[in-house]
Structure formats: structure tokens, C-alpha cells
Design an enzyme around this catalytic site. Sequence first.
Site, mmCIF file in Angstrom:
data_model
loop_
_atom_site.group_PDB
_atom_site.id
_atom_site.type_symbol
_atom_site.label_atom_id
_atom_site.label_comp_id
_atom_site.label_asym_id
_atom_site.label_seq_id
_atom_site.Cartn_x
_atom_site.Cartn_y
_atom_site.Cartn_z
ATOM 1 N N CYS A 127 1.040 35.639 -1.280
ATOM 2 C CA CYS A 127 2.384 36.215 -1.363
ATOM 3 C C CYS A 127 3.458 35.176 -1.006
ATOM 4 C CB CYS A 127 2.468 37.458 -0.489
ATOM 5 S SG CYS A 127 3.831 38.558 -0.938
ATOM 6 N N HIS A 173 -2.236 40.649 -3.049
ATOM 7 C CA HIS A 173 -2.883 40.820 -1.748
ATOM 8 C C HIS A 173 -4.371 41.139 -1.903
ATOM 9 C CE1 HIS A 173 0.617 40.744 1.019
ATOM 10 N NE2 HIS A 173 1.256 41.027 -0.100
ATOM 11 N N GLU A 215 -6.574 41.213 0.327
ATOM 12 C CA GLU A 215 -7.042 42.015 1.464
ATOM 13 C C GLU A 215 -6.737 43.500 1.280
ATOM 14 O OE1 GLU A 215 -2.763 41.963 2.275
ATOM 15 O OE2 GLU A 215 -4.180 40.560 1.384
#
EC number: 6.3.5.5
Length: 382
Positions: free
Chosen positions: A267, A350, A352
Site C-alpha cells: 500500500c 493488502h 494480509e
Amino acid sequence: MPTPALLVLADGSVFRGFSFGAPGTAIGEVVFNTGMTGYQEVLTDPSYYGQIVTFTYPELGNTGTTPEDDESDRPQVRGAVARNICDIPSNWRSQQSLPDYLKAHRIPAIYGIDTRALTRKIRTVGAMNGGISTEILDPVELLQKVLAAPSMQGQNLAKVVTTRTPYEWTEPTPAAWEFRPQTATEEPPLTVVAIDFGVKRNILRRLASYGCRVIVVPADTPAETILSYDPDGIFLSNGPGDPAAVQEGIETTRKLLGAQRPMFGICLGHQLLGLSLGAETFKLKFGHRGLNQPAGLTQEVEITSQNHGFAITAESLAQTPVEITHFNLNDKTVAGLKHQTLPIFSVQYHPEASPGPHDADYLFGEFVAQMRAYRQQHPRRQ
């Protein structure tokens, strides 16, 4: 009786509803998130610092809140906007209702407005500043405060949300939620220095779950201090604000490139890597914020969780030593980079998740593989 609340946008648009958060006034950039789940993770994600988040899914708060789902130590948003609110959550993990949670953290919020109309306005005109208030119910007066607020462009917000002191993170993903169990290894743990520009806890959990010793340092930590940990890899975290304004992060990343150690950016970290290599960034019209953003390059597509309002200008990469590995397939903006000769890569999304799909979790495994290869070539001094 519900408390009346007012939302005013910088273009003069007025929405009247009711409060489901703390009393008061909040000014910030109004954006929208299209996810159907994960509202608590969104509210506590430091990347949303300074923003008022509109949730497009019409029901909010049904599962309550629990400290386990916080992505930081408190909500980071300036305010929240919803269509309907659940006051009595139904979930075995819930410890507090969403309205009570927001009131406890002094976050103003408004519900009962036409969020579809608001979202279409932002999508058409672009993200803009706005204000929520329970105390200023005159649209003209609230608009004056909105117009006086600074734009998101040009703001270095990483310095606001970053940790003040270094710390070590050891908590992995809880076993009940682990979707990609790692095989135990007798190899020594890898040391990762994570530069905190507004890092989410689940990123740190995923690194720990992959067998990494994670040292988190403030955003303004000098490159020399980072390298003094003799890390196997360096992680550039997500975060809020305008990447071009995070000059200390750009300079530090540029110096760290010279160390030629594995580096992974997510990001804001992805944008800072691009800027450090000579690329440019620009502000998106309304950003990418949701859990179903397609990213890919050729035949393979990943469904990804995204949350950003800026992107790297593709044309500016022409004279840099990187290649594009992923595009956002909705608007063809750059979503992934890889250095042509060094073990360095980054993504605009992202992996995760939290919330979101797990399609891209393999990227943590690739980072670990690069670090092990680096350590084999550069054994740690005894």
C-alpha cells in the site's frame, strides 16, 4: 428519541440523519468502502486516518465489536456513515455494540441517510472533505468548517499514526483463524524490520506466522539504525495520507535500496518504493476501498482487499529498474512492482486481508523465500 445529525460535503450537498456515535463535530475526507464485512477492521485501520468512511453495505453493526478484531489500538477514522445500524448485535464474539464502541472512542457517526446517493456523488464528483455534526445543524455553518479544512493531498499523516518507539511483535495469527499453516522448521527465525507508516496488526501477525522475528520501528527511523539490526528483510508498511509528502520515508527507502536486502512494500509502502526509485504518484478520483478488487497481469487474477486514495503513475516507471507485476483490472492502475535485479517487490493491495480474501497471502511466503536466499549468501556474523 435518536439524536439528529448532519452531514455536509464540500460541494454543499446536505444529508440529514441521526447519530450513532459520539456527540460533536468531525471533519475529514469522505470516502466509501464497498465491503460487506469487516467494519471494525476498517474503522481501526490507520490507513483511514483523517477520513470519514461511508459503508455502502446497508446494514452495519450486526456482529458487534471485539478487541480481537482491532487493527490498531483505537479507531483511526474521523467519522462513519451508515444506512441502518444494529443496536443489539448477535454474535458469540461480540463484547460491545458498534454505537457504544464509537461513543467510547469519541467518534461521531451518522445513519439514516441515503448512502447509495452519497456513494454515487463521491464516485461521480470525487472524494472530498465533509463534516458530521450533532451540534452544528445549520448546513451553512458546518460547510464553512468543511471548506476551512486542509485537503488530503500534501499531508504527511504517517508521522501522526506511526509508533513512537521501536518494539518487537511476536503474536502470530490465532490457530482458529490460520488458513495456511506453516511447517515447523529448525532454521533460525528471520529478522524483519517493519517500518511503521501506519501498519495493520494482521500484517505483523502474518509475518510472525511465517516464522519471522518482527521489529517495528517509527517512520522516521534512519536507514543506518534499521541496518544496525542486521535484518534479513525490510518491510514497508501501509499508512494514510499523500505518499509524496512522506519525504523521510522516501529518503530512507532510497538509502535502504543500496543495502540490496530483500524488501517488501504494501500500500503506502508500495508507493514509497516507487517514489524512491524515481516514479511519481497521483491522487485517484475516489480511490479503491473494498474487498473484491481484481488484480493481475496475464491469465491469473487475484481478488484483493484494497484501501488507498493514491497510485503510482505507470508512465513514470519507464526509466526505473522495476517491472509491473499487477494492474488493478478495474481501472488499469499499477497494483504491483518487482525490481529487475534486486529481491525487492511491492503491491498496492493488502495480502494480509483482515478483512478480505486470502488470494495474495502467498506473497509473504515469497518474501520469506527471498530472505532465506539472502541469508544463505550472506551468513550472519557470529
